[in-house]
Design a protein around this motif. Sequence first.
Motif, PDB file in Angstrom:
ATOM      1  N   ILE A 141       1.104  -1.128   0.016  1.00  0.00           N
ATOM      2  CA  ILE A 141      -0.289  -0.176  -0.341  1.00  0.00           C
ATOM      3  C   ILE A 141       1.073   1.418   0.436  1.00  0.00           C
ATOM      4  CG2 ILE A 141      -1.907   1.144   1.192  1.00  0.00           C
ATOM      5  CD1 ILE A 141      -2.510  -1.725   0.473  1.00  0.00           C
ATOM      6  N   GLY A 142       1.385   1.793  -1.121  1.00  0.00           N
ATOM      7  CA  GLY A 142       1.962   2.928  -1.327  1.00  0.00           C
ATOM      8  C   GLY A 142       1.047   4.510  -0.820  1.00  0.00           C
ATOM      9  N   SER A 143       2.220   4.902  -1.370  1.00  0.00           N
ATOM     10  CA  SER A 143       1.682   7.343  -0.939  1.00  0.00           C
ATOM     11  C   SER A 143       0.996   7.816  -1.682  1.00  0.00           C
ATOM     12  CB  SER A 143       3.360   7.526  -0.391  1.00  0.00           C
ATOM     13  OG  SER A 143       3.620   7.595  -2.081  1.00  0.00           O
ATOM     14  N   ASP A 144       0.526   6.780  -2.449  1.00  0.00           N
ATOM     15  CA  ASP A 144      -0.369   7.871  -3.706  1.00  0.00           C
ATOM     16  C   ASP A 144      -1.749   7.058  -3.140  1.00  0.00           C
ATOM     17  OD1 ASP A 144      -0.408   5.101  -4.361  1.00  0.00           O
ATOM     18  OD2 ASP A 144      -1.236   4.042  -6.181  1.00  0.00           O
ATOM     19  N   LEU A 145      -2.372   6.118  -2.495  1.00  0.00           N
ATOM     20  CA  LEU A 145      -3.635   5.636  -1.764  1.00  0.00           C
ATOM     21  C   LEU A 145      -3.874   6.775  -0.663  1.00  0.00           C
ATOM     22  CD1 LEU A 145      -5.882   4.061  -2.240  1.00  0.00           C
ATOM     23  CD2 LEU A 145      -4.961   2.351  -1.117  1.00  0.00           C
ATOM     24  N   LEU A 146      -2.718   6.871  -0.047  1.00  0.00           N
ATOM     25  CA  LEU A 146      -2.267   7.210   1.412  1.00  0.00           C
ATOM     26  C   LEU A 146      -2.364   8.491   1.555  1.00  0.00           C
ATOM     27  CD1 LEU A 146       1.119   4.831   3.215  1.00  0.00           C
ATOM     28  CD2 LEU A 146      -2.109   4.434   3.156  1.00  0.00           C
ATOM     29  N   LYS A 147      -1.813   9.233   0.507  1.00  0.00           N
ATOM     30  CA  LYS A 147      -2.337  10.930   0.427  1.00  0.00           C
ATOM     31  C   LYS A 147      -3.276  11.424   0.034  1.00  0.00           C
ATOM     32  CE  LYS A 147      -0.066  14.305  -2.438  1.00  0.00           C
ATOM     33  NZ  LYS A 147       0.595  14.458  -3.564  1.00  0.00           N
ATOM     34  N   ALA A 166      -4.423   9.705   4.970  1.00  0.00           N
ATOM     35  CA  ALA A 166      -3.967   8.527   5.450  1.00  0.00           C
ATOM     36  C   ALA A 166      -3.117   9.438   7.183  1.00  0.00           C
ATOM     37  CB  ALA A 166      -3.198   7.738   5.113  1.00  0.00           C
ATOM     38  N   ILE A 167      -3.383   8.326   8.042  1.00  0.00           N
ATOM     39  CA  ILE A 167      -3.090   9.138   9.018  1.00  0.00           C
ATOM     40  C   ILE A 167      -2.307   7.932   9.925  1.00  0.00           C
ATOM     41  CG2 ILE A 167      -2.741   9.958  11.561  1.00  0.00           C
ATOM     42  CD1 ILE A 167      -4.793  12.531   9.832  1.00  0.00           C
ATOM     43  N   ILE A 168      -1.295   7.578   9.863  1.00  0.00           N
ATOM     44  CA  ILE A 168      -0.631   6.219  10.616  1.00  0.00           C
ATOM     45  C   ILE A 168      -0.420   6.189  12.327  1.00  0.00           C
ATOM     46  CG2 ILE A 168       1.034   5.132  10.769  1.00  0.00           C
ATOM     47  CD1 ILE A 168       1.548   4.988   7.987  1.00  0.00           C
ATOM     48  N   ASN A 169      -1.065   5.887  12.894  1.00  0.00           N
ATOM     49  CA  ASN A 169      -0.635   5.559  14.549  1.00  0.00           C
ATOM     50  C   ASN A 169      -0.222   4.739  14.608  1.00  0.00           C
ATOM     51  OD1 ASN A 169      -1.508   5.073  17.512  1.00  0.00           O
ATOM     52  ND2 ASN A 169      -3.258   7.135  17.450  1.00  0.00           N
ATOM     53  N   PRO A 222       1.548   3.826  17.999  1.00  0.00           N
ATOM     54  CA  PRO A 222       1.361   2.998  19.230  1.00  0.00           C
ATOM     55  C   PRO A 222      -0.632   2.381  19.217  1.00  0.00           C
ATOM     56  CG  PRO A 222       1.472   5.566  19.364  1.00  0.00           C
ATOM     57  CD  PRO A 222       1.364   4.936  18.186  1.00  0.00           C
ATOM     58  N   GLN A 223      -0.991   2.764  18.437  1.00  0.00           N
ATOM     59  CA  GLN A 223      -1.771   2.136  19.061  1.00  0.00           C
ATOM     60  C   GLN A 223      -2.122   0.526  17.457  1.00  0.00           C
ATOM     61  OE1 GLN A 223      -5.299   5.586  18.619  1.00  0.00           O
ATOM     62  NE2 GLN A 223      -5.376   4.372  21.021  1.00  0.00           N
ATOM     63  N   GLN A 224      -0.724   1.121  16.162  1.00  0.00           N
ATOM     64  CA  GLN A 224      -1.103   0.292  14.957  1.00  0.00           C
ATOM     65  C   GLN A 224      -2.435   0.035  14.462  1.00  0.00           C
ATOM     66  OE1 GLN A 224       0.734  -3.599  15.815  1.00  0.00           O
ATOM     67  NE2 GLN A 224       2.307  -2.863  17.229  1.00  0.00           N
ATOM     68  N   LEU A 225      -2.855   1.719  14.305  1.00  0.00           N
ATOM     69  CA  LEU A 225      -4.074   2.259  13.395  1.00  0.00           C
ATOM     70  C   LEU A 225      -3.479   2.512  12.621  1.00  0.00           C
ATOM     71  CD1 LEU A 225      -6.770   2.714  16.648  1.00  0.00           C
ATOM     72  CD2 LEU A 225      -6.574   0.595  14.392  1.00  0.00           C
ATOM     73  N   LEU A 226      -4.461   2.616  11.598  1.00  0.00           N
ATOM     74  CA  LEU A 226      -4.264   3.255   9.849  1.00  0.00           C
ATOM     75  C   LEU A 226      -5.476   3.604   9.685  1.00  0.00           C
ATOM     76  CD1 LEU A 226      -2.863   4.288   6.992  1.00  0.00           C
ATOM     77  CD2 LEU A 226      -4.393   2.475   6.102  1.00  0.00           C
ATOM     78  N   PHE A 227      -6.071   5.373  10.047  1.00  0.00           N
ATOM     79  CA  PHE A 227      -6.386   6.060   9.646  1.00  0.00           C
ATOM     80  C   PHE A 227      -6.898   6.577   7.739  1.00  0.00           C
ATOM     81  CE2 PHE A 227      -5.522   6.537  14.151  1.00  0.00           C
ATOM     82  CZ  PHE A 227      -7.175   5.734  14.400  1.00  0.00           C
ATOM     83  N   ILE A 228      -8.258   6.019   7.447  1.00  0.00           N
ATOM     84  CA  ILE A 228      -8.010   6.720   6.119  1.00  0.00           C
ATOM     85  C   ILE A 228      -9.325   6.849   5.816  1.00  0.00           C
ATOM     86  CG2 ILE A 228      -8.452   4.342   5.164  1.00  0.00           C
ATOM     87  CD1 ILE A 228      -6.696   4.900   3.606  1.00  0.00           C
ATOM     88  N   LYS A 229      -9.410   7.875   5.000  1.00  0.00           N
ATOM     89  CA  LYS A 229     -10.525   8.349   4.321  1.00  0.00           C
ATOM     90  C   LYS A 229     -11.287   7.858   2.939  1.00  0.00           C
ATOM     91  CE  LYS A 229     -11.596  13.412   6.402  1.00  0.00           C
ATOM     92  NZ  LYS A 229     -11.565  14.327   6.671  1.00  0.00           N
TER      93      LYS A 229
END
Length: 145
Positions: free
Chosen positions: A123-129, A133-136, A138-145
């Motif tokens: 999963i690359g920066s194209d999709l993340l950006k 996306a926000i990578i947390n 400590p909680q090992q959670l990816l937040f994505i809209k």
Amino acid sequence: MNDSLLFFEQQGYFSIPFRIRKSNHLFVHAKINKTKGLFLIDTGASNTCIDSNEQLYFKLLSKTHKAKASGAGANGMHAEISTNNCIQMGKWKQNGVAVILLDLTHVNFALAEYDLPKVHGIIGSDLLKNHHAIINYPQQLLFIK
């Protein structure tokens, strides 16, 4: 429910769990065209990629991509592009996604050195950006809209 999870959900984000493995890679489960796979989250990868050896597994149609791919440990790799795919991570789902197909043998070889499982893609920066996306960590959670 913790405060940050609630805040991000109120902002329209989906939370996707990931695991940080002993190699410090971030592993996430995703579906491509309704087929399950294991992927790395890689902010340094410019594009979301699928191992070309998994093309039939994910039912991907492709055509030659003009650019040669490069990355850590490999340069000038033949690449193909597959458009109009569906990707899903948890309850987050996106249609019309383009992915690059390239041979990820070198990535899986490196993971095997740590006795880690083979991945189907990245999963690359194209999709993340594009999906804020926000990578947390400590909680090992990816937040994505």
